[in-house]
Design an enzyme around this catalytic site. Sequence first.
Site, mmCIF file in Angstrom:
data_model
loop_
_atom_site.group_PDB
_atom_site.id
_atom_site.type_symbol
_atom_site.label_atom_id
_atom_site.label_comp_id
_atom_site.label_asym_id
_atom_site.label_seq_id
_atom_site.Cartn_x
_atom_site.Cartn_y
_atom_site.Cartn_z
ATOM 1 N N SER A 41 0.589 -7.840 -1.805
ATOM 2 C CA SER A 41 -0.309 -8.036 -0.673
ATOM 3 C C SER A 41 0.367 -8.914 0.378
ATOM 4 O O SER A 41 1.433 -8.549 0.881
ATOM 5 C CB SER A 41 -1.642 -8.620 -1.166
ATOM 6 O OG SER A 41 -2.638 -8.544 -0.182
ATOM 7 N N GLU A 69 -6.233 1.517 -2.919
ATOM 8 C CA GLU A 69 -6.092 0.164 -2.379
ATOM 9 C C GLU A 69 -7.383 -0.418 -1.797
ATOM 10 O O GLU A 69 -7.794 -1.516 -2.127
ATOM 11 C CB GLU A 69 -5.024 0.158 -1.265
ATOM 12 C CG GLU A 69 -3.604 0.375 -1.727
ATOM 13 C CD GLU A 69 -2.953 -0.878 -2.273
ATOM 14 O OE1 GLU A 69 -3.633 -1.904 -2.443
ATOM 15 O OE2 GLU A 69 -1.738 -0.820 -2.539
ATOM 16 N N HIS A 96 -6.818 -2.439 -4.978
ATOM 17 C CA HIS A 96 -5.822 -3.399 -4.498
ATOM 18 C C HIS A 96 -5.743 -4.575 -5.475
ATOM 19 O O HIS A 96 -6.723 -5.242 -5.745
ATOM 20 C CB HIS A 96 -6.247 -3.898 -3.118
ATOM 21 C CG HIS A 96 -5.290 -4.855 -2.473
ATOM 22 N ND1 HIS A 96 -4.060 -4.467 -1.993
ATOM 23 C CD2 HIS A 96 -5.391 -6.188 -2.209
ATOM 24 C CE1 HIS A 96 -3.443 -5.516 -1.456
ATOM 25 N NE2 HIS A 96 -4.234 -6.567 -1.587
#
Length: 518
Positions: free
Chosen positions: A209, A333, A431
């Site tokens: 991330s 995600e 995610h």
Amino acid sequence: MRGKRLLSSTLAVVALLAAAPTALAAPDPAVVRTASGPVRGTVTEHHRLFQGIPFAAPPVGERRWQPPAPATPWTEVRDATKAGSVCPQRPVFPVGGPETGAEDCLYLNVSTPAAATHRPRPVMVWIHGGGFVGGSGSEYPATQLAERGDVVVVTINYRLGALGFLSLPGLSGGGTFGLQDQQAALRWVRANARAFGGDPGNVTVFGESAGALSVCAQLTSPAARGLFDRAIAQSGPCELSWQDSEFLPDVPAGSNWTSRADADNTGTALGATLGCTGDTLACLRGTPVTKLLDSAISQPAFDTPLLPSHPVKAVESGRIARVPVMIGNTRDEHRTFAAFLPEPLSAEKYESVLRTAYGEKADLVLAKYPAAAYSRPTIAWATVTTDSVWARTRHKVTGLLARQVPTFAYEFRDRTVPPVIPGFSDMGAYHGSELPFLFPGSLPVELNAAQRALGERMQRYWANFARTGQPNGQGLPLWLPTKPAERTVQGLDIAPAGIGPVDAAADHNDAFWAGIKP
């Protein structure tokens, strides 16, 4: 007399031999001498763990918004059995909750296998995610990865939010202090890896991330040249940018990067909001942390000495470190970000959001992603954004990298990972869902036997890549490097799909999005 001298010499030799076991005893594996001073960590049968080691001076007082300075050396053995403070932040859930952490936060943690080694081990330096406003290195237990991969793993902190990325006109290093902290940690690793059994000439930087975006920044930063030898970017493909209402409903268009000029304007506006007149920098240095955490500053700045250009522009023009790269995403995600919605989307709101985001092309998107094809409109919206923001960019950046350096692309596809948000169904391969496979305990989820087996293979892939610049190894499914025009990536899943090539471009409708967002 001669007999007495002989007896005395004999006794001396006996005394020396008696003392020899103590003098030649193996060094205490719990104590390591760093360049700044000795530290004592925790040793088990399988691993060693050293926590809360300062890699830079506390960025407090006049050091707030200055480049990281060397840590003050020490002589007494320092306790390294507990993590250092996290950098100031507010928890993600609940949003806007009470602050945690302290400005004295530039600490790192080192995990190694317990067994001694005559050959230095590869070193892996983890940069945590959290949108540049949250997270810490200590949230990622790395001892299993270190043991299984026979590597040294370092997890680091860096300044967050306004403390890490404030910029003002004339402020040296403005907009990049958090990235400078990451480079200071990498310099610390080069200087201290050998003391922990690591190879300072074989360092992999990896992150997820915001940590992956940080990896992209370091790949393109001239100041980071020579600080690492491989790079892994998980769910942060160098550029995340979105149109109005695309990332979240009713949220304007934006990006994870900002220009130095815009960053200066944002910092100046913050000073005005906080009532700073005259010397804005001095005023802000005296402002309580709580007020700074309420600002929206969280974007690293380009057009700066550390980032001369936007990272994607640097990748496009070939201004990157010439190191092997692993890059990938999770299959779903954006389902994580559905948790930030104040309420589930209705079918009407879903259509409204898409019309705001795509204008005259919204009918094409609605036809491609009809709400009725998904369990609920919220999941339809998350699928659209996964494909348009995450997968499309990953495909583009992977192709650019593959023209220049050895590149290995993947997609984490296990849709049965337990949801990290209680009560939220259909999260799929959300995610961050790959994190507990690499760092067991990093998320509050319990993996089943099949998932633990996948995690074992992923850890070996990651460690092999750190060791040799390619992920393949004995007993692992073959993972081929990506070609510039390649559509397939290595799918990482449990049975029955398992591990192997998948056409991620088709799964995420890349050709369709090329006509919507060229």
